[in-house]
Design a protein around this motif. Structure first.
Motif, PDB file in Angstrom:
ATOM      1  N   GLY A 194     105.325 -18.887  46.326  1.00 41.20           N
ATOM      2  CA  GLY A 194     106.345 -18.671  45.091  1.00 41.20           C
ATOM      3  C   GLY A 194     107.423 -19.721  44.918  1.00 41.20           C
ATOM      4  O   GLY A 194     107.367 -20.691  45.632  1.00 41.20           O
ATOM      5  N   THR A 195     108.202 -19.532  44.070  1.00 38.70           N
ATOM      6  CA  THR A 195     109.399 -20.459  43.794  1.00 38.70           C
ATOM      7  C   THR A 195     110.937 -19.678  43.727  1.00 38.70           C
ATOM      8  O   THR A 195     110.572 -18.673  42.811  1.00 38.70           O
ATOM      9  N   LEU A 201     110.439 -10.143  40.291  1.00 36.29           N
ATOM     10  CA  LEU A 201     110.435 -11.363  39.658  1.00 36.29           C
ATOM     11  C   LEU A 201     111.591 -11.489  38.662  1.00 36.29           C
ATOM     12  O   LEU A 201     111.983 -10.472  37.926  1.00 36.29           O
ATOM     13  N   GLU A 257     102.900 -15.405  43.572  1.00 42.28           N
ATOM     14  CA  GLU A 257     101.563 -15.222  42.999  1.00 42.28           C
ATOM     15  C   GLU A 257     100.683 -15.329  44.442  1.00 42.28           C
ATOM     16  O   GLU A 257     101.195 -15.942  45.214  1.00 42.28           O
ATOM     17  N   GLN A 294     109.041 -17.275  40.514  1.00 39.80           N
ATOM     18  CA  GLN A 294     107.568 -17.378  40.423  1.00 39.80           C
ATOM     19  C   GLN A 294     107.142 -16.679  41.829  1.00 39.80           C
ATOM     20  O   GLN A 294     107.774 -17.016  42.897  1.00 39.80           O
TER      21      GLN A 294
END
Length: 248
Positions: free
Chosen positions: A52-53, A99, A41, A39
């Motif tokens: 993010g992750t 991503l 953004e 993730q």
């Protein structure tokens, strides 16, 4: 005399507390890790922030397994939230385009979360691992073994390496044992080896890792200490003794 000594001890204690507090205010660890970006953004209305992750590989050290038979540990995936500073445009653009890809990240973990970031885990660099054989690294790099319990070679690659700036700084990481499908924590106590291992991380290829196992960890996190990286042959091999030249 006793009063002077007491005052000296008091000032020494105050100095220790002050320096400890100052060191706690900055970065306390930094390193590299192979991760899957799941993730990313931008957030915010007035001020943009980028969050993010990632998914990183770790282990559960409480797992019931036999370390002497190299049966430790089962791979565990862990999600980590991270931040990127808006001014780090190259990293922001790279992450936006990658991503759900496995990438190599350079990061810092702060003792105190910076005001400009939403997490204490700051990503400062990112790249794709090179899958080709390194041309800018020597085939073998070795340092003296530190352990007396056992020494062995394993086929795999380094997944992460982090420098922890405590009183005695050590490098801690995880390596993948590809032949057994296991992941194990390890330490590096030699700075030159740590520098070479960091360069090796930029390549996503298989190589040989020489591990030296100690009876105690000392100031390290792991009993395992990396003593060799070899792209051509198993680590720890003895150099052949030169044969005597025949007399003329």
């Amino acid at each position: 005399m006793k009063r002077t000594r007491s005052i000296s001890i008091l000032f020494a204690g105050i100095f220790f507390l002050i320096t400890s507090s100052l060191s706690a205010a900055g970065t306390y660890s930094e390193g590299w890790t192979v991760a899957k970006l799941i993730q990313f953004e931008s957030r915010g209305i007035v001020f943009d922030s980028y969050e993010g992750t990632i998914e990183v590989t770790t282990v559960d050290t409480s797992e019931n397994c036999d370390d002497l038979k190299d049966a430790c540990y089962t791979m565990v995936k862990k999600k980590v939230d991270f931040s990127v500073r808006p001014e780090n445009a190259d990293v922001v653009n790279f992450l936006s385009k990658n991503l759900n890809q496995e990438i190599l990240l350079q990061y810092r973990i702060h003792r105190i979360e910076p005001i400009a970031l939403s997490t204490d885990y700051e990503v400062i660099g990112a790249q794709i691992q090179d899958k080709s054989t390194p041309k800018d690294l020597q085939d073998k790099f070795a340092v003296p073994k530190s352990g007396s319990k056992r020494n062995f070679s394993v086929t795999g690659r380094i997944l992460s390496l982090e420098y922890k700036g405590t009183v005695v700084g050590t490098w801690e990481g995880f390596y993948l044992d590809e032949s057994r499908g296991k992941v194990h924590p390890f330490s590096i106590t030699d700075e030159e080896m740590a520098n070479f291992a960091t360069k090796t991380l930029k390549y996503g290829v298989r190589y040989y890792l020489g591990m030296s196992v100690a009876f105690t960890t000392g100031w390290r996190d792991s009993h395992y200490d990396l003593f060799e990286i070899n792209f051509k042959a198993p680590a720890g091999a003895l150099e052949p003794t030169p044969k005597p030249q025949p007399q003329q």
